[in-house]
Design a protein around this motif. Sequence first.
Motif, PDB file in Angstrom:
ATOM      1  N   GLN A 241       1.004  -1.022   0.288  1.00  0.00           N
ATOM      2  CA  GLN A 241      -0.145  -0.276   0.143  1.00  0.00           C
ATOM      3  C   GLN A 241       1.207   1.752  -0.171  1.00  0.00           C
ATOM      4  OE1 GLN A 241      -4.105  -0.439   1.877  1.00  0.00           O
ATOM      5  NE2 GLN A 241      -3.289   1.285   2.766  1.00  0.00           N
ATOM      6  N   GLY A 242       1.633   1.738  -1.384  1.00  0.00           N
ATOM      7  CA  GLY A 242       1.795   2.555  -1.007  1.00  0.00           C
ATOM      8  C   GLY A 242       3.469   2.735  -0.674  1.00  0.00           C
ATOM      9  N   LEU A 243       4.269   3.930  -0.336  1.00  0.00           N
ATOM     10  CA  LEU A 243       5.492   3.671   0.079  1.00  0.00           C
ATOM     11  C   LEU A 243       5.327   3.567   1.224  1.00  0.00           C
ATOM     12  CD1 LEU A 243       6.568   7.211  -1.194  1.00  0.00           C
ATOM     13  CD2 LEU A 243       7.658   4.760  -2.322  1.00  0.00           C
ATOM     14  N   PHE A 244       6.743   2.627   1.711  1.00  0.00           N
ATOM     15  CA  PHE A 244       6.677   2.237   2.975  1.00  0.00           C
ATOM     16  C   PHE A 244       6.996   3.507   4.237  1.00  0.00           C
ATOM     17  CE2 PHE A 244      11.302   3.234   1.801  1.00  0.00           C
ATOM     18  CZ  PHE A 244      12.105   3.944   2.748  1.00  0.00           C
ATOM     19  N   ARG A 245       6.319   3.516   5.250  1.00  0.00           N
ATOM     20  CA  ARG A 245       6.400   4.291   6.555  1.00  0.00           C
ATOM     21  C   ARG A 245       7.612   4.357   7.214  1.00  0.00           C
ATOM     22  NH1 ARG A 245       1.920   3.206   3.934  1.00  0.00           N
ATOM     23  NH2 ARG A 245       0.430   4.772   4.828  1.00  0.00           N
ATOM     24  N   ALA A 246       8.162   5.739   7.469  1.00  0.00           N
ATOM     25  CA  ALA A 246       9.231   5.453   8.265  1.00  0.00           C
ATOM     26  C   ALA A 246       9.654   6.813   9.178  1.00  0.00           C
ATOM     27  CB  ALA A 246      10.895   5.443   7.376  1.00  0.00           C
ATOM     28  N   ILE A 247       9.530   5.974  10.629  1.00  0.00           N
ATOM     29  CA  ILE A 247       9.262   6.688  11.912  1.00  0.00           C
ATOM     30  C   ILE A 247      11.047   6.526  12.377  1.00  0.00           C
ATOM     31  CG2 ILE A 247       8.816   7.366  14.133  1.00  0.00           C
ATOM     32  CD1 ILE A 247       6.253   5.248  13.269  1.00  0.00           C
ATOM     33  N   LEU A 248      11.973   8.211  12.415  1.00  0.00           N
ATOM     34  CA  LEU A 248      13.297   8.295  13.383  1.00  0.00           C
ATOM     35  C   LEU A 248      12.733   7.527  14.648  1.00  0.00           C
ATOM     36  CD1 LEU A 248      15.679   9.183  12.705  1.00  0.00           C
ATOM     37  CD2 LEU A 248      15.193  11.564  13.819  1.00  0.00           C
ATOM     38  N   VAL A 249      13.663   7.430  15.046  1.00  0.00           N
ATOM     39  CA  VAL A 249      13.567   6.664  16.905  1.00  0.00           C
ATOM     40  C   VAL A 249      14.455   7.512  16.875  1.00  0.00           C
ATOM     41  CG1 VAL A 249      13.821   5.033  18.137  1.00  0.00           C
ATOM     42  CG2 VAL A 249      12.814   4.053  16.013  1.00  0.00           C
ATOM     43  N   ASP A 250      14.286   8.818  17.684  1.00  0.00           N
ATOM     44  CA  ASP A 250      14.559  10.253  18.666  1.00  0.00           C
ATOM     45  C   ASP A 250      14.664  10.293  19.580  1.00  0.00           C
ATOM     46  OD1 ASP A 250      12.374  10.877  17.986  1.00  0.00           O
ATOM     47  OD2 ASP A 250      13.257  12.326  17.426  1.00  0.00           O
ATOM     48  N   LYS A 251      14.367   9.626  20.552  1.00  0.00           N
ATOM     49  CA  LYS A 251      14.007   9.898  21.770  1.00  0.00           C
ATOM     50  C   LYS A 251      14.153   7.964  22.428  1.00  0.00           C
ATOM     51  CE  LYS A 251      11.991  13.428  21.845  1.00  0.00           C
ATOM     52  NZ  LYS A 251      11.727  13.569  20.490  1.00  0.00           N
ATOM     53  N   GLU A 252      15.349   7.795  23.708  1.00  0.00           N
ATOM     54  CA  GLU A 252      15.332   6.435  24.100  1.00  0.00           C
ATOM     55  C   GLU A 252      13.776   5.716  24.395  1.00  0.00           C
ATOM     56  OE1 GLU A 252      17.794   5.705  27.872  1.00  0.00           O
ATOM     57  OE2 GLU A 252      19.326   6.806  26.306  1.00  0.00           O
TER      58      GLU A 252
END
Length: 201
Positions: free
Chosen positions: A135-146
């Motif tokens: 379903q479209g482009l993959f999703r990417a979430i930056l993991v910027d919190k410990e």
Amino acid sequence: MPSKNRIKTYLKNGYYHIYNRGVNKQPIFNDEQDYGVFLSYLKEYLIPKNEKELQERLANPQTNYKEKDKILKILRLNNFADEIKLLAYSLMPNHFHFLIKQISEMAIDKFMNSLGTRYTMFFNKKRGRSGVLFQGLFRAILVDKEPYFFYLPYYIHLNPLDLVEPRWREGEIKDYQKAVSFLENYRWSSHLDYLGQKNLP
């Protein structure tokens, strides 16, 4: 306007939660072969390729034509062992989740596009279908919190509970023993890697 998590901020040595699902929420894994092929592609992309050894086998006059053809395919295949580290994964019938460390800045894009295209070609050929699988482009979430970094492996590994305890996210697990047993026997995630029972790709 682009959907949330479609616009991606790529950082060198950044950690990312990557996920995608089948178009119209349709299955992307229908049987054990589908899961196995997807995992085999992950391994081929993420395990270092010994090009020197492959070239030596290719030059060896005792190597038969079938083996040489296989070696040539491996040599041509993309490899991301120096660019991507897979820290956790879970494959579900209609979606998947990865926790990835990206070494070089645009590695995730190249890796995910290559993986998605290759698996779609396999899936479509096997079923005599055509068109998009995801379903479209993959999703990417930056993991910027410990806290998010430490929480993600739990979330990814608990995701398959949707198959037996669909309300686990609300804390409503009817049978904990059944849930634990299910996860300990679920072959399509890195949960068993974390338990020391198998190895990540």
